[in-house]
Structure formats: structure tokens, C-alpha cells
Motif scaffolding. Structure first.
Motif, PDB file in Angstrom:
ATOM      1  N   GLU A 382     -34.825  21.966  39.695  1.00 16.70           N
ATOM      2  CA  GLU A 382     -34.876  22.946  38.453  1.00 16.70           C
ATOM      3  C   GLU A 382     -33.070  22.421  37.979  1.00 16.70           C
ATOM      4  N   VAL A 383     -32.320  21.464  39.432  1.00 18.62           N
ATOM      5  CA  VAL A 383     -30.243  21.794  38.286  1.00 18.62           C
ATOM      6  C   VAL A 383     -30.718  20.475  38.955  1.00 18.62           C
ATOM      7  N   ARG A 384     -30.371  19.569  37.566  1.00 17.56           N
ATOM      8  CA  ARG A 384     -30.371  18.091  37.886  1.00 17.56           C
ATOM      9  C   ARG A 384     -29.235  17.973  36.959  1.00 17.56           C
ATOM     10  N   ARG A 385     -28.611  18.252  35.907  1.00 14.81           N
ATOM     11  CA  ARG A 385     -28.300  17.718  35.039  1.00 14.81           C
ATOM     12  C   ARG A 385     -26.616  18.746  34.529  1.00 14.81           C
ATOM     13  N   LEU A 386     -25.881  18.114  34.640  1.00 11.93           N
ATOM     14  CA  LEU A 386     -23.834  18.720  33.873  1.00 11.93           C
ATOM     15  C   LEU A 386     -23.836  18.865  32.417  1.00 11.93           C
ATOM     16  N   PHE A 387     -23.184  19.837  32.492  1.00  8.61           N
ATOM     17  CA  PHE A 387     -23.060  20.265  30.594  1.00  8.61           C
ATOM     18  C   PHE A 387     -21.809  19.011  30.764  1.00  8.61           C
ATOM     19  N   PRO A 388     -22.312  19.093  28.586  1.00  6.71           N
ATOM     20  CA  PRO A 388     -21.253  17.928  28.622  1.00  6.71           C
ATOM     21  C   PRO A 388     -19.133  17.711  28.392  1.00  6.71           C
ATOM     22  N   LEU A 389     -19.475  17.460  29.042  1.00  7.20           N
ATOM     23  CA  LEU A 389     -17.810  17.332  28.919  1.00  7.20           C
ATOM     24  C   LEU A 389     -16.627  17.501  27.133  1.00  7.20           C
ATOM     25  N   PRO A 390     -15.695  18.109  27.336  1.00  7.56           N
ATOM     26  CA  PRO A 390     -15.185  17.945  26.058  1.00  7.56           C
ATOM     27  C   PRO A 390     -15.047  16.917  24.956  1.00  7.56           C
ATOM     28  N   GLU A 391     -14.477  15.782  25.823  1.00  8.11           N
ATOM     29  CA  GLU A 391     -14.450  14.437  25.056  1.00  8.11           C
ATOM     30  C   GLU A 391     -15.272  13.322  24.404  1.00  8.11           C
ATOM     31  N   ARG A 392     -16.995  13.984  25.370  1.00  5.84           N
ATOM     32  CA  ARG A 392     -18.219  13.832  24.611  1.00  5.84           C
ATOM     33  C   ARG A 392     -18.412  14.373  23.513  1.00  5.84           C
ATOM     34  N   ILE A 393     -18.283  15.955  23.531  1.00  5.23           N
ATOM     35  CA  ILE A 393     -18.789  16.506  22.002  1.00  5.23           C
ATOM     36  C   ILE A 393     -17.269  15.892  20.648  1.00  5.23           C
ATOM     37  N   ALA A 394     -16.093  15.699  21.650  1.00  3.93           N
ATOM     38  CA  ALA A 394     -15.158  15.321  20.096  1.00  3.93           C
ATOM     39  C   ALA A 394     -15.621  14.806  19.373  1.00  3.93           C
ATOM     40  N   GLY A 395     -16.152  13.121  20.103  1.00  3.40           N
ATOM     41  CA  GLY A 395     -16.538  11.783  19.413  1.00  3.40           C
ATOM     42  C   GLY A 395     -17.963  12.140  19.092  1.00  3.40           C
ATOM     43  N   ALA A 396     -18.831  13.348  18.830  1.00  5.56           N
ATOM     44  CA  ALA A 396     -19.882  13.043  18.817  1.00  5.56           C
ATOM     45  C   ALA A 396     -20.036  13.385  16.868  1.00  5.56           C
ATOM     46  N   SER A 397     -21.374  13.268  16.268  1.00  2.57           N
ATOM     47  CA  SER A 397     -21.026  13.141  14.888  1.00  2.57           C
ATOM     48  C   SER A 397     -21.478  14.588  14.372  1.00  2.57           C
ATOM     49  N   ILE A 398     -21.822  15.174  13.586  1.00  3.45           N
ATOM     50  CA  ILE A 398     -22.544  16.491  13.098  1.00  3.45           C
ATOM     51  C   ILE A 398     -23.834  16.111  12.833  1.00  3.45           C
TER      52      ILE A 398
END
Length: 529
Positions: A382-398
Motif C-alpha cells: 500500500e505504501v511504496r512511493r515518496l511524493f515528488p520533490l519541488p526541484e523535480r517538478i521545477a525542471g519538468a516540462s508542461i
């Protein structure tokens, strides 16, 4: 002189009694509550018993001491400064804390209480660092702190560290050196000396006297006991969190009254990652907190974080007195906070103008795409993932976000939020009650694209556990506060009525949302929270 909040509809406020010692509370007013073991006073004051040299919580189940042997104190630090040792039965270190509200009319008192709250959140910091964090001199902090709490800040800090160490000794698997470090002591030798000086016990002998660890575990570890003031609407709290639980990150088992979720936790310049399990024990007015082995070192930060997440320090009677004008009241309904403000902010944006179920689906896709796996050994199905970090989303594309089914404007809002995250007051300030912090955070959030007044206030309600917000334009709130046969109130009229629930408007919001969900579950499912 110390002052003390008191639940309404209970015994009179425990006032200072000039015939007693400095910093003590009135025996005439506190003793009846002690006789009744009134849980509404738990954590608001402690009783020292002169015949034993022990101090206890008002709910302690030992035989009630004689009145002439009792001395009452507004804090554990005051009791310990008077020479009393903590009770091994009722465990003063597990007692709920006091809620804090900012008041511009009494800034010195609020700063002193803010300092105490920050000591509880991080007992490792020094008094000098704490004063700098509050923007005042150490000398000024010394003066206002002693005036409010009856003891110097260093004595209060020592008590916080010793009580945390006592709890870890009795409930955790940590070794002595690890306990000393987790509680904020510079060395094990210093820890041993202070522990023996204050409690007249060797730390090792206290561990031997402790009860067996609780049976509820995460990753095979024992759990910490956290008390709260009843009532607590456990089923309503679990229902709120279950409806919003992101698969892979968190799991709620309402039948077992259990929550399990992943977590990152900053600790001494590094980030710890693991899983924790929470189990409610309403028959004991207690929550069991069971962290993975990777999180135990940060127990001093984890405990206040969990207390705020589950609103364990709320005073239900005081809150309900201010909400008497609501259509109905669910006793003990709490204001769910969060363990990660960035996670809460992202989920608030994802939940805009969609149902709770749809927001949960989007958040699940978001975690699968941008999150990380929990370290090996700490995962469950049931619990296996960590929520994304801000720096991961900051570098993502739209495009990478939009292809998850998230509209492009919202994808851009998430990227901008992540890019601005390190500089936002919402992220930087450790407590929403710092002077001017709430207004600054609201202003900065609303300046971001895609975040309006409703979303910004919701972020503060849960991200900062802000107790006195009323998100504007909320359809459910307007419906719930419309009198039968009457036209819906204007936004101004709604805001004026909400003022009657201050300083607990956020709790009014939760009560109205809950009432709507109980009456019309299908309609309530469209809530964007």
C-alpha cells in the motif's frame, strides 16, 4: 506571571494564588478538576505531589493525593524547576500541548508562547538561535519568556529535551547515545549528568522500568504514545484523510483505525526517508506513532509534526463554544494538517474544480510519474512511493505534466509553484503564527499563476494548521449557512456571519463540510478539497 487557557463550561480558570509559590496555580480551582480527572485540562497544567516529589498530569490514574500535598504548575518546566520528577505512570512527556494564536494586542506574551512552541518542535536549537529566529535579542527573550512561563528559556529547553529523552528511553529502540542526540544533547555525558541531576535516576534504570513497547509497529519498530484531549472524532478524521489518500503514498484502514504513509524528514543537514504508521486508541485518548528505523533519529521533529498533522493539541470544548451557531456539531472534529507543505500545495492545485476522487486520481498519476520509490525494506504493497520533490517538478516540462490529464494552465501553475518554492514565505516560515507571516504567505501565494484566494486559504488552513480562515466563494459553505426559505447570503454577508466563529473559523469550515457530506454524500463528493 504565567497565564493559562482554560476550557469553557468547566471549572473556573486556574488563577495564580498569592499564598502559593511563584509560578503556581490556585489549588482551590485546580484540585476539583484533579479529583474529576478532567481530561480537558490535560497538558494545560500539572500537579506536583509534595509527599512523593513526583508531578503528574490531571488525568493520572494513581490514587488522588491529599489536597494539602498538591502544588499546581502551568508547565512541566515549572514543576521540574520546583524539584519535582515526572510520573512514570501518566507520562507527562506524552501530554497534549497548548494551542497558540497570534495576538497583536499582546505581542510579548505571544512571542514567549511562540518560543515555547518552537522549542517543542526542535529541542536541539539553542536559546541564542531561537531568539534570532524570532527576530529579538536573547536578553529580551529571557525577560518575556520568564514573565510568561515562570522559568528561564534555558530551563524550559532542558525540560523539553529531558522529557523527549524519557519518552524515547521508554518507547523507542534507540541506544543511549542515539537518545541523547535525538533529544538535542551535545554529548551522552551531558545527557547522563542532566538526567541524573533532574530526575535522580540513571537513564538506564528508567529504561528497565518502562513498559513493554506497544504491539503496533512499522517496519518492525515499537511506537510512541501521543495523548490528546477528548473528544476526538476518529472516524470523521479517518474518513476525511481516506477520501484524499494518494495510492502508493498513504493508506487509511478505517476498520483498524490506522494510517500508514511515506515521509521525507529533514534532519541535521540531510533528508531521511521512510514510512510511519499511526493507530488511534480512543479508549485511552492516545495515538500510537510507529516510525520506520530510518526515521527514529528525527523523533524530536517527527512528534510535533504528527501532532499538528492530526491536530492532537486542539481543545475541543473551547472550539465548540465558538461554533455554537452552526447547524450541527460533530464533537471532537479536528482540522487535518499535513506532513509536507509542498505535497499539500500541489494537491490543492490538482484538486481545483474537480471532485475529490478525480483529484486523488490525478495525484496518483503525478506520484507515479515524478515520485521516487521508498528505500528497500520500508515498502509495503500500500505504501511504496515518496511524493515528488519541488526541484523535480521545477525542471519538468508542461507537456510531461499535461499528458497525465492535467490541463496546461494547471501544469504551468505547478511548475511555477515548484520554482518559487525556496523563496515563498509559505514554505520558509516554520509556523503560520509568526507576526505578519499569514498575510505575507497569502499575498505571495495569490501572486502565483493559477492560485486564487480559495486555494491560498485552503493551503494555509491545512499547511499551517491556521485555525481562523474561511475560504471565500465556497459553494458548500454558502449552502450550509443559507436559512431555509431565504436567499443565499452575499459574499459580504457570509463573511460577516463567519466572523462569529472567530477565532476558529477553520473549524467551522470543517464542521460545515462534514455536515454537508453526512446529509448529501453524492453532492459532497464534488468538493474540490
Amino acid at each position: 506571571m504565567p497565564r493559562l487557557p482554560t476550557p469553557p463550561n468547566a471549572a473556573p480558570a486556574p488563577a495564580l494564588d498569592g499564598a502559593q509559590g511563584a509560578g503556581e496555580l490556585s489549588t482551590a480551582q485546580c484540585y476539583p478538576a484533579l479529583l474529576a480527572r478532567d481530561a480537558r485540562f490535560d497538558g494545560l497544567w500539572f500537579v506536583g505531589v509534595s509527599s512523593t516529589g513526583i508531578y503528574c498530569r490531571p488525568v493520572c490514574r494513581v490514587k488522588t493525593p491529599r489536597r494539602e500535598n498538591c502544588r499546581f504548575f502551568a508547565s512541566a518546566a515549572q514543576a521540574e524547576s520546583a524539584g519535582y520528577r515526572p510520573c512514570l505512570r501518566c507520562r507527562p512527556e506524552t501530554a497534549p500541548g497548548a494551542q497558540l494564536r497570534w495576538s497583536v494586542t499582546d505581542a510579548s506574551r505571544t512571542l514567549a508562547r511562540q518560543a515555547a512552541a518552537l522549542m517543542a518542535e526542535d529541542p536541539r536549537q539553542s536559546v541564542t538561535a531561537l531568539a534570532a529566529r524570532l527576530g529579538i535579542s536573547s536578553r529580551h527573550l529571557q525577560r518575556i519568556f520568564e514573565a510568561e512561563h515562570g522559568v528561564p528559556p534555558l530551563a524550559y529547553l532542558h525540560t523539553r529535551r529531558l522529557l523527549l529523552a524519557k519518552q524515547l528511553l521508554m518507547d523507542s529502540p534507540l541506544g543511549m547515545a542515539e537518545v541523547a542526540a535525538a533529544a538535542g544533547f551535545g554529548s551522552q555525558r551531558r545527557f547522563n549528568a542532566l538526567f541524573q541531576q533532574h530526575y535522580r535516576l540513571q537513564p538506564g534504570s528508567l529504561r528497565k522500568a518502562g513498559e513493554p513497547p506497544p504491539s503496533v509497529t512499522a517496519c518492525g519498530e515499537p511506537g510512541l504514545r501521543l495523548a490528546y484531549r477528548p473528544p476526538l472524532a476518529v472516524d470523521a478524521l479517518l474518513g476525511f484523510l481516506a477520501a484524499r489518500a494518494v495510492p502508493g503514498v498513504e493508506h487509511v484502514d478505517a476498520h483498524e483505525r490506522l494510517i500508514s504513509r511515506s515521509l521525507r524528514l529533514p534532519h541535521q543537514g540531510r533528508t531521511l526517508a521512510g514510512r510511519l504508521v499511526i493507530r488511534f486508541q480512543p479508549e485511552r485518548d492516545t495515538v500510537l506513532l510507529s516510525p520506520c528505523s530510518s526515521l527514529w533519529a528525527a523523533a524530536g521533529s517527527l512528534i510535533p509534526l504528527v501532532r499538528r498533522w492530526l491536530d492532537l493539541d486542539a481543545a475541543p470544548d473551547a472550539i465548540h463554544q465558538h461554533l455554537a451557531g452552526l447547524p450541527s456539531l460533530e464533537p471532537g472534529l479536528r482540522l487535518p494538517g499535513c506532513l509536507d507543505r509542498f505535497e499539500l500545495a500541489v494537491r490543492a492545485v490538482l484538486g481545483q474544480q474537480v471532485t475529490v476522487a478525480a483529484a486523488r486520481t490525478l495525484a496518483s498519476r503525478f506520484v507515479e510519474r515524478f515520485g521516487e520509490d521508498l528505500p528497500p525494506g520500508h515498502q509495503t504493497p500500500e505504501v511504496r512511493r515518496l511524493f515528488p520533490l519541488p526541484e523535480r517538478i521545477a525542471g519538468a516540462s508542461i507537456e510531461s505534466i499535461a499528458e497525465l490529464g492535467i490541463i496546461r494552465n494547471r501544469a504551468q501553475a505547478l511548475i511555477t509553484l515548484a520554482q518559487r518554492w525556496p523563496t515563498l514565505a509559505y514554505a520558509r516560515l516554520q509556523d503560520g503564527h509568526l507576526a505578519g507571516g499569514q498575510d505575507l504567505a497569502l499575498s505571495e501565494l495569490q501572486d502565483l499563476p493559477g492560485i486564487g484566494p480559495w486555494t491560498a486559504q485552503y493551503m494555509l488552513m491545512r499547511g499551517w494548521s491556521a485555525p481562523d480562515l474561511f475560504p471565500p466563494g465556497d459553494v458548500v459553505l454558502r449552502q450550509q449557512l443559507t436559512e431555509p426559505g431565504q436567499a443565499a447570503p452575499t459574499p459580504r454577508a457570509l463573511a460577516e456571519r463567519a466572523q462569529g466563529f472567530s477565532p476558529y473559523r477553520s473549524y467551522a469550515v470543517l464542521q460545515l463540510w462534514h455536515h454537508a457530506a453526512q446529509r448529501t454524500p453524492a453532492t459532497a463528493a464534488s468538493r474540490k478539497t
